[in-house]
Design an enzyme around this catalytic site. Structure first.
Site, mmCIF file in Angstrom:
data_model
loop_
_atom_site.group_PDB
_atom_site.id
_atom_site.type_symbol
_atom_site.label_atom_id
_atom_site.label_comp_id
_atom_site.label_asym_id
_atom_site.label_seq_id
_atom_site.Cartn_x
_atom_site.Cartn_y
_atom_site.Cartn_z
ATOM 1 N N ASP A 27 9.805 20.370 28.684
ATOM 2 C CA ASP A 27 10.793 20.689 27.637
ATOM 3 C C ASP A 27 10.266 20.238 26.272
ATOM 4 O O ASP A 27 10.342 20.960 25.285
ATOM 5 C CB ASP A 27 12.123 19.953 27.899
ATOM 6 C CG ASP A 27 12.787 20.334 29.220
ATOM 7 O OD1 ASP A 27 13.827 20.975 29.201
ATOM 8 O OD2 ASP A 27 12.237 19.979 30.282
ATOM 9 N N THR A 59 16.307 23.411 33.348
ATOM 10 C CA THR A 59 15.518 22.202 33.595
ATOM 11 C C THR A 59 15.812 21.612 34.965
ATOM 12 O O THR A 59 14.896 21.176 35.677
ATOM 13 C CB THR A 59 15.792 21.144 32.495
ATOM 14 O OG1 THR A 59 15.426 21.707 31.243
ATOM 15 C CG2 THR A 59 14.978 19.879 32.724
#
Ligand SMILES: Nc1ncnc2c1ncn2[C@@H]1O[C@H](COP(=O)(O)O)[C@@H](O)[C@H]1OP(=O)(O)O
Ligand SMILES: [Mg+2]
Ligand SMILES: [Mg+2]
Ligand SMILES: [Mg+2]
Length: 305
Positions: free
Chosen positions: A49, A120
């Site tokens: 990320d 995620t």
């Protein structure tokens, strides 16, 4: 004639999303995800990320210094490795003509919403197909252009990764449009953030089938490819970077993405990031307002409270 800003921003975003996707694959391959909890165990961040966001924001802000760019992972260090900087605009995209109404938009009128890695939770669990990179391009307060890059999509020719894009007034590219079966109501919703309210909203719409997958990007792909009729999420968990690109792509396709009350979110630079009123998205063949009307008032009231 100079190339209109919106076309250049889309073209650079297409190449940048693919580069971010390759960073996401590299981090997974190395095997050390560097997971941290942001607001708790339902809100994770990994090295992928962080690095993907740095790549995207550094690349876009270098070329378009006057644009407000808002990324999920907060302020990024923009002194990134040279190999993470993307400066080439996607030539194939630039062969399209700019929609008339977007020809004259100035750099200052754009806001770019970046979700460097959507899904995620699924990424950390190895459900890699659910993962997408989202770059949403808003003009003033409306989502107008979007890139959904899927880093683990397996192409029929063996290539890995694909880019799906949409620009209002121009259309969409990168996927095979398909309608879901008639006479059914297939709803896609969260896999990792199910709550009693989320379930209550699903029940109220009497789906014939529910598909639970991760990520706002991947759920909108379910709509584009005929796997589901609607995306329903009665939760304040999504934020503007989750929905800007998916909304633009879906609406360029003829569908609709709003909050659960049927109202479009504002993507202006100064808004509160939270999509407090949930998400409702539908394919073109479905009456969006009809579905919005079927959402019980007490669910809307609970989200509003
Ligand atoms: N409670 C939450 N906290 C943080 N992020 C959330 C939450 N609910 C949804 N999201 C974000 O919205 C996306 C879609 O939600 P879901 O997969 O549950 O349907 C998630 O992948 C996540 O984006 P991200 O993975 O980019 O953090
Ligand atoms: Mg997140
Ligand atoms: Mg997200
Ligand atoms: Mg994310």
């Amino acid at each position: 004639m100079t190339t209109p800003k919106v076309m250049r921003i889309m073209a650079l975003s297409i190449n940048t999303a693919a580069r971010a996707g390759s960073i996401i694959r590299e981090v997974m391959q190395r095997g050390n995800l560097g997971i941290v909890e942001k607001e708790g165990k339902d809100d994770l961040q990994t090295e992928a990320d962080r690095s993907a966001q740095q790549c995207i924001i550094a690349s876009l802000s270098r070329k378009f210094p006057n644009i407000t760019i808002i990324g999920e992972e907060g302020d990024s260090n923009l002194n990134v490795k040279a190999e993470w900087l993307v400066s080439e605009e996607n030539e194939e995209f630039l062969t399209h003509s700019c929609p008339e109404e977007l020809l004259e938009i100035k750099e200052e009128e754009f806001v770019i919403w970046v979700d460097p890695l959507d899904g995620t939770s699924e990424y950390t669990k190895g459900l890699l197909e659910h993962v997408t990179v989202l770059i949403g391009i808003a003009i003033k307060d409306r989502a107008v252009g979007g890139i959904i890059y899927q880093p683990y999509y397996k192409q029929s020719n063996g290539d890995i990764g694909r880019t799906v894009w949409g620009l209002k007034g121009l259309g969409t590219g990168g996927f095979e449009p398909k309608s879901p079966p008639k006479g059914q109501m297939i709803i896609t919703t969260t896999r990792s953030h199910l709550t009693p309210l989320v379930q209550q909203a699903l029940d109220a719409l009497s789906p014939t089938k529910v598909i639970k997958v991760g990520g706002a990007g991947y759920k909108v792909l379910q709509l584009l490819e005929g796997k589901a009729h609607a995306y329903v999420f009665a939760s304040p968990g999504c934020k503007r970077w989750d929905t800007c690109a998916p909304e633009a792509v879906l609406e360029a396709y003829g569908g609709t993405l709003t909050d659960l009350a049927g109202i479009h979110y504002s993507y202006a630079a100064d808004v509160d990031y939270k999509n407090r009123m949930g998400v409702l998205a539908t394919i073109p063949e479905i009456s969006h307002s009809e579905i919005a009307r079927q959402v019980p008032n007490d669910i809307i009231a609970t989200l509003r409270a």
